[in-house]
Design an enzyme around this catalytic site. Sequence first.
Site, PDB file in Angstrom:
ATOM      1  N   ASN A 124       0.821  -1.218   0.000  1.00  0.00           N
ATOM      2  CA  ASN A 124       0.000   0.000   0.000  1.00  0.00           C
ATOM      3  C   ASN A 124       0.854   1.268   0.000  1.00  0.00           C
ATOM      4  O   ASN A 124       0.579   2.209  -0.744  1.00  0.00           O
ATOM      5  CB  ASN A 124      -0.947   0.003   1.206  1.00  0.00           C
ATOM      6  CG  ASN A 124      -1.944  -1.139   1.124  1.00  0.00           C
ATOM      7  OD1 ASN A 124      -2.016  -1.832   0.110  1.00  0.00           O
ATOM      8  ND2 ASN A 124      -2.713  -1.347   2.185  1.00  0.00           N
ATOM      9  N   THR A 169     -17.189  36.194 -32.360  1.00  0.00           N
ATOM     10  CA  THR A 169     -17.974  35.859 -31.170  1.00  0.00           C
ATOM     11  C   THR A 169     -19.257  35.244 -31.733  1.00  0.00           C
ATOM     12  O   THR A 169     -19.734  35.683 -32.788  1.00  0.00           O
ATOM     13  CB  THR A 169     -18.311  37.101 -30.303  1.00  0.00           C
ATOM     14  OG1 THR A 169     -19.143  37.973 -31.059  1.00  0.00           O
ATOM     15  CG2 THR A 169     -17.067  37.852 -29.868  1.00  0.00           C
ATOM     16  N   HIS A 170     -19.767  34.238 -31.071  1.00  0.00           N
ATOM     17  CA  HIS A 170     -20.928  33.489 -31.580  1.00  0.00           C
ATOM     18  C   HIS A 170     -20.654  32.928 -32.983  1.00  0.00           C
ATOM     19  O   HIS A 170     -21.591  32.745 -33.769  1.00  0.00           O
ATOM     20  CB  HIS A 170     -22.195  34.349 -31.641  1.00  0.00           C
ATOM     21  CG  HIS A 170     -22.447  35.133 -30.388  1.00  0.00           C
ATOM     22  ND1 HIS A 170     -23.227  34.660 -29.362  1.00  0.00           N
ATOM     23  CD2 HIS A 170     -21.985  36.349 -29.989  1.00  0.00           C
ATOM     24  CE1 HIS A 170     -23.250  35.562 -28.383  1.00  0.00           C
ATOM     25  NE2 HIS A 170     -22.502  36.590 -28.742  1.00  0.00           N
ATOM     26  N   SER A 297      -9.299  10.927 -48.665  1.00  0.00           N
ATOM     27  CA  SER A 297     -10.506  10.112 -48.580  1.00  0.00           C
ATOM     28  C   SER A 297     -10.326   8.917 -49.511  1.00  0.00           C
ATOM     29  O   SER A 297      -9.752   9.041 -50.589  1.00  0.00           O
ATOM     30  CB  SER A 297     -11.706  10.947 -49.012  1.00  0.00           C
ATOM     31  OG  SER A 297     -12.736  10.106 -49.489  1.00  0.00           O
ATOM     32  N   LYS A 303     -10.225  15.223 -51.536  1.00  0.00           N
ATOM     33  CA  LYS A 303     -10.224  15.548 -50.107  1.00  0.00           C
ATOM     34  C   LYS A 303      -8.841  15.600 -49.476  1.00  0.00           C
ATOM     35  O   LYS A 303      -7.969  14.812 -49.800  1.00  0.00           O
ATOM     36  CB  LYS A 303     -11.063  14.516 -49.336  1.00  0.00           C
ATOM     37  CG  LYS A 303     -12.551  14.574 -49.596  1.00  0.00           C
ATOM     38  CD  LYS A 303     -13.195  15.879 -49.144  1.00  0.00           C
ATOM     39  CE  LYS A 303     -13.402  15.948 -47.650  1.00  0.00           C
ATOM     40  NZ  LYS A 303     -14.396  15.002 -47.163  1.00  0.00           N
ATOM     41  N   GLU A 310      -8.714  16.665 -35.878  1.00  0.00           N
ATOM     42  CA  GLU A 310      -9.951  15.999 -35.441  1.00  0.00           C
ATOM     43  C   GLU A 310      -9.646  14.967 -34.351  1.00  0.00           C
ATOM     44  O   GLU A 310     -10.407  14.800 -33.400  1.00  0.00           O
ATOM     45  CB  GLU A 310     -10.638  15.318 -36.621  1.00  0.00           C
ATOM     46  CG  GLU A 310     -11.217  16.327 -37.596  1.00  0.00           C
ATOM     47  CD  GLU A 310     -11.702  15.665 -38.878  1.00  0.00           C
ATOM     48  OE1 GLU A 310     -12.896  15.725 -39.139  1.00  0.00           O
ATOM     49  OE2 GLU A 310     -10.880  15.076 -39.592  1.00  0.00           O
ATOM     50  N   TYR A 337      -6.905   1.824   2.196  1.00  0.00           N
ATOM     51  CA  TYR A 337      -6.737   1.167   0.905  1.00  0.00           C
ATOM     52  C   TYR A 337      -7.866   0.181   0.643  1.00  0.00           C
ATOM     53  O   TYR A 337      -8.264  -0.579   1.528  1.00  0.00           O
ATOM     54  CB  TYR A 337      -5.381   0.431   0.836  1.00  0.00           C
ATOM     55  CG  TYR A 337      -5.177  -0.241  -0.519  1.00  0.00           C
ATOM     56  CD1 TYR A 337      -4.656   0.460  -1.589  1.00  0.00           C
ATOM     57  CD2 TYR A 337      -5.574  -1.569  -0.731  1.00  0.00           C
ATOM     58  CE1 TYR A 337      -4.511  -0.129  -2.834  1.00  0.00           C
ATOM     59  CE2 TYR A 337      -5.433  -2.173  -1.976  1.00  0.00           C
ATOM     60  CZ  TYR A 337      -4.902  -1.444  -3.026  1.00  0.00           C
ATOM     61  OH  TYR A 337      -4.763  -2.022  -4.257  1.00  0.00           O
TER      62      TYR A 337
HETATM   63  N1  ARG Z   1      -1.447  -3.787  -7.332  1.00  0.00           N
HETATM   64  C1  ARG Z   1      -1.978  -3.132  -6.187  1.00  0.00           C
HETATM   65  C2  ARG Z   1      -2.562  -1.777  -6.563  1.00  0.00           C
HETATM   66  O1  ARG Z   1      -2.156  -1.243  -7.521  1.00  0.00           O
HETATM   67  C3  ARG Z   1      -0.895  -2.909  -5.177  1.00  0.00           C
HETATM   68  C4  ARG Z   1      -1.421  -2.713  -3.793  1.00  0.00           C
HETATM   69  C5  ARG Z   1      -2.015  -3.974  -3.293  1.00  0.00           C
HETATM   70  N2  ARG Z   1      -2.377  -3.879  -1.916  1.00  0.00           N
HETATM   71  C6  ARG Z   1      -3.184  -4.776  -1.356  1.00  0.00           C
HETATM   72  N3  ARG Z   1      -3.486  -4.572  -0.116  1.00  0.00           N
HETATM   73  N4  ARG Z   1      -3.689  -5.774  -2.019  1.00  0.00           N
HETATM   74  O2  ARG Z   1      -3.443  -1.263  -5.910  1.00  0.00           O
END
Ligand code: ARG
Length: 477
Positions: A124, A169-170, A297, A303, A310, A337
């Site tokens: 994490n 404008t517009h 085209s 074209k 685009e 997390y």
């Molecule tokens: N691959 C995971 C992600 O990108 C990494 C973190 C995973 N953490 C866990 N507690 N499973 O989030």
Amino acid sequence: MAKKTSTTKKTAARKEQATWGGRFSQGPAELMLKFSESVSFDARLAPFDIAGSKAQAKMLAHVGIITKKECNDIVRGLDAILKEIETGKFKWNIALEDVHMNIEQVLTKRVPAAAKLHTARSRNDQVATDMRLFFKDASAKIFEKLGTLMNTLLDVAARNQDVYIPGFTHLQRAQPVSVAHHLLAYVEMFSRDRERFAAVFDHANWSPLGSGAIAGTTLPIDRGFSALEMDFVDDRGNARVTRNSMDAVSDRDTFIEFASACALCGVHFSRIAEDLILWNSSEFGFVALPDTFTTGSSLMPQKKNPDSLELLRGKSARLHGNLVALVTMVKGLPLTYNRDLQEDKPPVFDSFDTVMISLDVLRETLAGASMRADRCAAAVADPLLLATDVADYLVRAGVPFREAHHVVGHLVALAEKEGVPLNTLPFEKVKKVHPKLREDWVKVFDLKTAMASRERVGMPGPKQVKKQILDWRKRLV
Ligand code: ARG
């Protein structure tokens, strides 16, 4: 349907293969691996992941959790892996889920001490660290490329300081401006984009490493040390470390800010693209686009389509979609997390890649474009573009603006009725509309004089535009 599919039964990874396999009696199903792997898109984080792991190893050695030798072995092993990744020799394995576990597992097989690398670290805070390093790198790259684009806009502006076109404008002809003034409007927008990416860099510039899974660690780590190793520092070179472990592992503000800066940049790509698409149409004919950034085209031989523009307009939609995906993903998540957050990376990478290539394509399309001076001159010769200047002429003669506006409205209607251009109305008729209209009223229609009267800051007068170009040149060095 009755037959059990092999994917639900089969376990593709041995339980011990997963770094977290200890409490499981079976490994994950193949279908689950396919669903949950992220290495197919997060492998690109490898250079940042390795930088983070090297900093982690050095910090662990610094506080005495691993020996100097163990640290050196780990660092050497990580460097070797990075080389293999860069040369395409490294074998990624989706059974190992993500970039972090792929690298750690291969490293541990080669360097036994690497089994200590994950001490006081969780994926994490590891992924949060990787992504902050990514954002610093990505923002700096976009910042630089925006500068290059701005320089190209200044080159084109400098070449077209005395090419005048109607400003709209517009989407109705409004008042004359130079092509340079029009393009400088985009220089302003892209410069604000640069400031936004600089802000993203600054917000990303805090080390989350050491926040662990959610609540740090009981081990005596030195967060400042690893922050310095990874260059998470302020202007004075002091370490910057995040102040709340729960925020650090679940905060995705930087992701959203980055995607938002990309989305707004995309708005600017799209608007300039649209201006150029209009200018390139036969109806306007102000610009000729380079063959190299247009296409033909398959059916209509005549074209020459403005496809690069685009596509710039079209791809900006992806940038907006990516931003919406991120805010939607994060908004209802409880701290901290959650695996949902793995989905935060594809939109961010897509926005980065899209902005980078769009910046190149826009720059090259602009560099290869040439203004069609004859068509611009014909369009800007429309005397109605200077109707407001006639009102200003009356104001200078003491007529209140509201009255002057009305008077000029009458003149325009009169010209329309007579079927003549405004500036060719016979003076006999003009003077009957208002006594303050003298014979010299037609002088108002001289374009050069009209432009030279707009020299205050921010206006399209030629001296002012020249000054703006020079100021931008200085700012951009
Ligand atoms: N691959 C995971 C992600 O990108 C990494 C973190 C995973 N953490 C866990 N507690 N499973 O989030």
